[in-house]
Design a protein around this motif. Sequence first.
Motif: not given
Length: 327
Positions: A219-238
């Motif tokens: 997983i490269d840096r861009a995908e890591r950033k995208q996954r982190v952002q999506k996961a925090l959005e999923e739990v309502g903490l963006a």
Amino acid sequence: MARILIWQDGSVVQDVGLHRNAFTIGRGNECDLQLVDLRVSRRHARICRTAEGFLIEDLDSQNGILVNEEMVRQSTLRDRDRIRIPPFLLQFVIETDAEAQQGPPIVEVIDASKKYPLGKQEVVALSDITLEIYRGEFLALAGPSGSGKSTLLNLIGCIDTPTSGRVRIKGEDVQGKDVDELADLRLDTLGFVFQTFNLLPVLTAEENVEYPLLQKKDIDRAERKQRVQKALEEVGLARFARHRPNEMSGGQRQRVAIARALATRPEIILADEPTANLDHQTGAEILALMRNLNERDGVTFVFSTHDPRVMEMANRVVQLTDGRIID
């Protein structure tokens, strides 16, 4: 076939099949399901089979009915919906052919025992446990302190190994795998949510979520950033991404822990007493979040718990006492 389960003190005390096209619930003797309490109206509610499924309607009751804690006059029922007719809690269940729906088990525990030396004595934490867990389950391992539920969760999570017996994850025996192979299995297949959150205090929420992804070399840096952002959005903490754990409430920290588990896209999330350190309202919100992830995305959840709310919401409750599964 559909069924109504009646819960009391974390256990099912009555299981009623819905064999008729119309099924009445109330205090009266003429009702199909009689709930004996003065707070229940004589004819309180009706469940009807329709072309689209099952419908529950209030029969002009005195205290009303709640479906998933929302007061309703009429509502379409879905599998595992919770119906509250004070003081009773009912659960609507649609039975299916489990094997046809779920396929082979994703976790198999076969005759597993776990023993620990304690001085000159030996403590038996688990004894001859056999258990199958299927994809998409929302399963609770329940029992009092010392019953073995956390030990069993650790065996499933490859954090510990059985003294005897076997554990299989996705058909593969865990025994015989070296440390690196077990680490890869945990990273690729399993996510963990702990009672004490286990967040790194010097890292922000987004850095805590990203941390396990740093171990995934594909997983490269861009995908890591995208996954982190999506996961925090999923739990309502963006909007709390840059906050550190000491700047967040207990419920928010637990949400970060769930986001961290989700970011690796595991097939199974193991949650050890996830509501134990949360107040009632926050615990209910965390459970609703995890249930939504289970129903929407098919993530398999396995809990160790003594919280009646977790047991009420679970698809299946496995009770342990003194290191054994009890029927």
